[in-house]
Design a protein around this motif. Structure first.
Motif, PDB file in Angstrom:
ATOM      1  N   THR B  19       0.698  -1.101   0.098  1.00  0.00           N
ATOM      2  CA  THR B  19      -0.333  -0.020   0.035  1.00  0.00           C
ATOM      3  C   THR B  19       0.513   1.016   0.019  1.00  0.00           C
ATOM      4  OG1 THR B  19      -0.504  -0.331   2.751  1.00  0.00           O
ATOM      5  CG2 THR B  19      -1.363  -1.150   1.362  1.00  0.00           C
ATOM      6  N   ASP B  20       2.167   1.145   0.530  1.00  0.00           N
ATOM      7  CA  ASP B  20       3.034   2.167   0.763  1.00  0.00           C
ATOM      8  C   ASP B  20       4.076   2.361  -1.456  1.00  0.00           C
ATOM      9  OD1 ASP B  20       2.332   3.280   3.141  1.00  0.00           O
ATOM     10  OD2 ASP B  20       3.701   1.227   3.728  1.00  0.00           O
ATOM     11  N   LEU B  21       3.800   1.566  -1.916  1.00  0.00           N
ATOM     12  CA  LEU B  21       4.276   1.431  -3.464  1.00  0.00           C
ATOM     13  C   LEU B  21       3.377   1.828  -4.092  1.00  0.00           C
ATOM     14  CD1 LEU B  21       5.485  -2.276  -3.386  1.00  0.00           C
ATOM     15  CD2 LEU B  21       6.696   0.058  -2.722  1.00  0.00           C
ATOM     16  N   HIS B  22       3.601   3.156  -5.312  1.00  0.00           N
ATOM     17  CA  HIS B  22       2.841   4.325  -5.885  1.00  0.00           C
ATOM     18  C   HIS B  22       3.982   3.728  -7.319  1.00  0.00           C
ATOM     19  CE1 HIS B  22       4.639   7.430  -4.365  1.00  0.00           C
ATOM     20  NE2 HIS B  22       5.039   7.288  -3.537  1.00  0.00           N
ATOM     21  N   GLU B  23       3.518   4.383  -8.116  1.00  0.00           N
ATOM     22  CA  GLU B  23       3.747   4.430  -9.862  1.00  0.00           C
ATOM     23  C   GLU B  23       4.999   4.871  -9.831  1.00  0.00           C
ATOM     24  OE1 GLU B  23       1.561   1.815 -11.146  1.00  0.00           O
ATOM     25  OE2 GLU B  23       3.013   2.431 -12.654  1.00  0.00           O
ATOM     26  N   ASP B  24       5.330   5.920  -9.123  1.00  0.00           N
ATOM     27  CA  ASP B  24       6.258   7.515  -8.611  1.00  0.00           C
ATOM     28  C   ASP B  24       7.706   5.916  -7.638  1.00  0.00           C
ATOM     29  OD1 ASP B  24       5.514   8.366 -10.921  1.00  0.00           O
ATOM     30  OD2 ASP B  24       4.525  10.133  -9.498  1.00  0.00           O
ATOM     31  N   SER B  25       7.089   5.709  -7.212  1.00  0.00           N
ATOM     32  CA  SER B  25       7.563   4.606  -6.250  1.00  0.00           C
ATOM     33  C   SER B  25       9.177   4.241  -6.878  1.00  0.00           C
ATOM     34  CB  SER B  25       7.769   4.346  -5.169  1.00  0.00           C
ATOM     35  OG  SER B  25       6.006   4.074  -4.597  1.00  0.00           O
ATOM     36  N   SER B  26      10.735   4.788  -6.476  1.00  0.00           N
ATOM     37  CA  SER B  26      11.607   4.618  -7.039  1.00  0.00           C
ATOM     38  C   SER B  26      12.966   4.603  -6.001  1.00  0.00           C
ATOM     39  CB  SER B  26      12.039   5.237  -8.016  1.00  0.00           C
ATOM     40  OG  SER B  26      12.197   7.366  -7.104  1.00  0.00           O
ATOM     41  N   THR B  27      13.969   4.189  -7.051  1.00  0.00           N
ATOM     42  CA  THR B  27      14.915   3.780  -6.032  1.00  0.00           C
ATOM     43  C   THR B  27      16.053   5.840  -5.412  1.00  0.00           C
ATOM     44  OG1 THR B  27      16.285   4.776  -7.898  1.00  0.00           O
ATOM     45  CG2 THR B  27      16.354   2.347  -7.446  1.00  0.00           C
ATOM     46  N   GLU B  28      14.753   6.648  -6.077  1.00  0.00           N
ATOM     47  CA  GLU B  28      14.852   7.579  -5.048  1.00  0.00           C
ATOM     48  C   GLU B  28      13.962   8.138  -3.795  1.00  0.00           C
ATOM     49  OE1 GLU B  28      17.268  10.848  -6.425  1.00  0.00           O
ATOM     50  OE2 GLU B  28      18.483   8.792  -7.719  1.00  0.00           O
ATOM     51  N   SER B  29      13.226   7.774  -4.185  1.00  0.00           N
ATOM     52  CA  SER B  29      11.898   8.058  -2.424  1.00  0.00           C
ATOM     53  C   SER B  29      12.364   6.407  -2.102  1.00  0.00           C
ATOM     54  CB  SER B  29      10.654   7.371  -3.363  1.00  0.00           C
ATOM     55  OG  SER B  29      10.214   6.685  -4.102  1.00  0.00           O
ATOM     56  N   LEU B  30      12.111   5.795  -2.139  1.00  0.00           N
ATOM     57  CA  LEU B  30      12.606   4.806  -1.531  1.00  0.00           C
ATOM     58  C   LEU B  30      13.891   4.203  -0.498  1.00  0.00           C
ATOM     59  CD1 LEU B  30       9.858   1.896  -2.521  1.00  0.00           C
ATOM     60  CD2 LEU B  30       9.580   3.202  -0.691  1.00  0.00           C
ATOM     61  N   GLU B  31      14.030   5.007  -0.162  1.00  0.00           N
ATOM     62  CA  GLU B  31      15.132   4.490   1.524  1.00  0.00           C
ATOM     63  C   GLU B  31      15.742   3.432   1.476  1.00  0.00           C
ATOM     64  OE1 GLU B  31      17.846   5.054   5.934  1.00  0.00           O
ATOM     65  OE2 GLU B  31      15.546   6.003   5.594  1.00  0.00           O
ATOM     66  N   SER B  32      15.038   2.187   0.637  1.00  0.00           N
ATOM     67  CA  SER B  32      15.897   0.398   1.125  1.00  0.00           C
ATOM     68  C   SER B  32      15.450   0.521  -0.298  1.00  0.00           C
ATOM     69  CB  SER B  32      14.459  -0.183   1.913  1.00  0.00           C
ATOM     70  OG  SER B  32      13.435  -0.143   0.971  1.00  0.00           O
ATOM     71  N   TRP B  33      15.139   1.808  -1.178  1.00  0.00           N
ATOM     72  CA  TRP B  33      15.690   0.665  -2.569  1.00  0.00           C
ATOM     73  C   TRP B  33      17.312   0.886  -3.219  1.00  0.00           C
ATOM     74  CZ3 TRP B  33      11.032   1.249  -7.574  1.00  0.00           C
ATOM     75  CH2 TRP B  33      12.150  -0.146  -8.085  1.00  0.00           C
ATOM     76  N   ASP B  34      17.762   0.930  -1.886  1.00  0.00           N
ATOM     77  CA  ASP B  34      19.444   1.061  -2.480  1.00  0.00           C
ATOM     78  C   ASP B  34      19.698   0.140  -4.089  1.00  0.00           C
ATOM     79  OD1 ASP B  34      20.304  -1.512  -1.468  1.00  0.00           O
ATOM     80  OD2 ASP B  34      20.743  -0.436   0.855  1.00  0.00           O
ATOM     81  N   SER B  35      21.440   0.298  -4.210  1.00  0.00           N
ATOM     82  CA  SER B  35      21.697  -0.175  -5.422  1.00  0.00           C
ATOM     83  C   SER B  35      21.880  -1.631  -5.786  1.00  0.00           C
ATOM     84  CB  SER B  35      23.223   0.708  -5.822  1.00  0.00           C
ATOM     85  OG  SER B  35      24.178   0.095  -4.595  1.00  0.00           O
ATOM     86  N   VAL B  36      22.374  -1.941  -3.944  1.00  0.00           N
ATOM     87  CA  VAL B  36      22.026  -3.300  -3.721  1.00  0.00           C
ATOM     88  C   VAL B  36      21.091  -4.095  -4.236  1.00  0.00           C
ATOM     89  CG1 VAL B  36      22.807  -4.720  -1.888  1.00  0.00           C
ATOM     90  CG2 VAL B  36      24.255  -3.103  -2.155  1.00  0.00           C
ATOM     91  N   ARG B  37      20.015  -3.614  -3.078  1.00  0.00           N
ATOM     92  CA  ARG B  37      19.153  -3.980  -2.969  1.00  0.00           C
ATOM     93  C   ARG B  37      17.749  -3.358  -4.342  1.00  0.00           C
ATOM     94  NH1 ARG B  37      17.207  -7.678   0.456  1.00  0.00           N
ATOM     95  NH2 ARG B  37      18.001  -6.883   2.789  1.00  0.00           N
ATOM     96  N   HIS B  38      18.357  -2.596  -5.398  1.00  0.00           N
ATOM     97  CA  HIS B  38      18.080  -2.690  -6.394  1.00  0.00           C
ATOM     98  C   HIS B  38      17.901  -3.992  -7.537  1.00  0.00           C
ATOM     99  CE1 HIS B  38      16.634  -1.574 -10.741  1.00  0.00           C
ATOM    100  NE2 HIS B  38      17.909  -1.407 -10.798  1.00  0.00           N
ATOM    101  N   LEU B  39      19.212  -4.423  -7.241  1.00  0.00           N
ATOM    102  CA  LEU B  39      19.469  -5.944  -7.702  1.00  0.00           C
ATOM    103  C   LEU B  39      18.638  -7.149  -6.902  1.00  0.00           C
ATOM    104  CD1 LEU B  39      23.522  -5.648  -8.797  1.00  0.00           C
ATOM    105  CD2 LEU B  39      21.592  -4.985  -9.946  1.00  0.00           C
ATOM    106  N   ASP B  40      18.314  -7.778  -6.042  1.00  0.00           N
ATOM    107  CA  ASP B  40      17.766  -7.711  -5.721  1.00  0.00           C
ATOM    108  C   ASP B  40      16.341  -7.473  -6.614  1.00  0.00           C
ATOM    109  OD1 ASP B  40      19.317  -9.370  -3.733  1.00  0.00           O
ATOM    110  OD2 ASP B  40      18.998  -7.953  -2.123  1.00  0.00           O
TER     111      ASP B  40
END
Lengths: 156, 80
Positions: B19-40
């Motif tokens: 419910t916290d995710l929307h179309e604009d949620s991104s690596t910029e807006s979500l702290e937990s979406w870092d470069s390592v998690r991006h690969l996950d």
């Protein structure tokens, strides 16, 4: 050298264990534990590209431990610490040629993604290049390209 | 359907609520979406959708909207 994976590894692509990266909030505040347990720890050096401070702890009887301290809150290591607290962060294997090792891993059908598209120069293990891989169900794996066999752990 | 599967993966990998995710949620807006998690995220999406992204795509798929569009979820939603 110990081979990993054990199937289809081309000559020159063998991997051997090199060190464990251990995430800590403060190298200065954590190094005492490792030194008391028989390690000699180097001074911390800044890796600007990765946004971390690094120190190498060596012992004649134990595997090398690399202490990793985030230099900025933007570092993935900082996030790791927030979620998990201090502890093992990555495992590093030495190889003689990163490109050949990656090819061998791909040919073995291991799924992985490289965090950087090109190898970087290590500020801690002078003269070596490295890449970080994200391997599903395993985590963070470093390949360290060394021009010769990894140094034996130094006698304290 | 595609969008929901993407949201489910992102929520699981990033440790956030769908419910916290929307179309604009991104690596910029979500702290937990870092470069390592991006690969996950990428690895999980690849597995779920039986696909593989090249380096260029991996660098571009840094938001919910971009991932959904890439997988055809945008067109899927427009058809409804």
């Amino acid at each position: 050298m110990t081979q990993l994976p054990t199937v289809g590894v081309a000559a020159g692509a063998e991997l051997s264990f090199h060190h464990v990266g251990f995430a800590v909030a403060s190298i200065d505040e954590s190094r005492n534990f490792f030194e008391m347990s028989g390690y000699v720890c180097s001074s911390a050096v800044l890796d600007k590209d990765q946004g971390v401070y690094l120190a190498c702890c060596r012992s004649s009887e134990k595997p090398i431990i690399e202490l990793v301290q985030p230099a900025t809150t933007a570092s993935p290591c900082s996030r790791f610490l927030d979620v998990n607290g201090p502890g093992p962060y990555h495992i590093c294997y030495a190889c003689s040629n990163i490109e050949e090792s990656l090819t061998a891993l791909t040919q073995s059908a291991l799924r992985y993604k490289c965090i950087t598209s090109e190898p970087r120069r290590s500020v801690l293990f002078t003269g070596a290049s490295f890449v970080f891989l994200r391997v599903p169900k395993v985590g963070l794996v470093e390949l360290l390209e060394v021009s010769r066999e990894p140094e034996p752990t130094r006698v304290r | 359907m595609i969008r929901q599967r993407v949201l489910s993966i992102l929520a699981s990998v990033l440790g956030v609520s769908e419910t916290d995710l929307h179309e604009d949620s991104s690596t910029e807006s979500l702290e937990s979406w870092d470069s390592v998690r991006h690969l996950d995220v990428i690895l999980a999406i690849e597995e779920e959708f039986d696909t593989e992204f090249d380096e260029t795509a991996i660098a571009e798929l840094t938001s919910v909207g971009a991932i959904v569009d890439r997988l055809g979820g945008g067109a899927e939603q427009a058809r409804r």
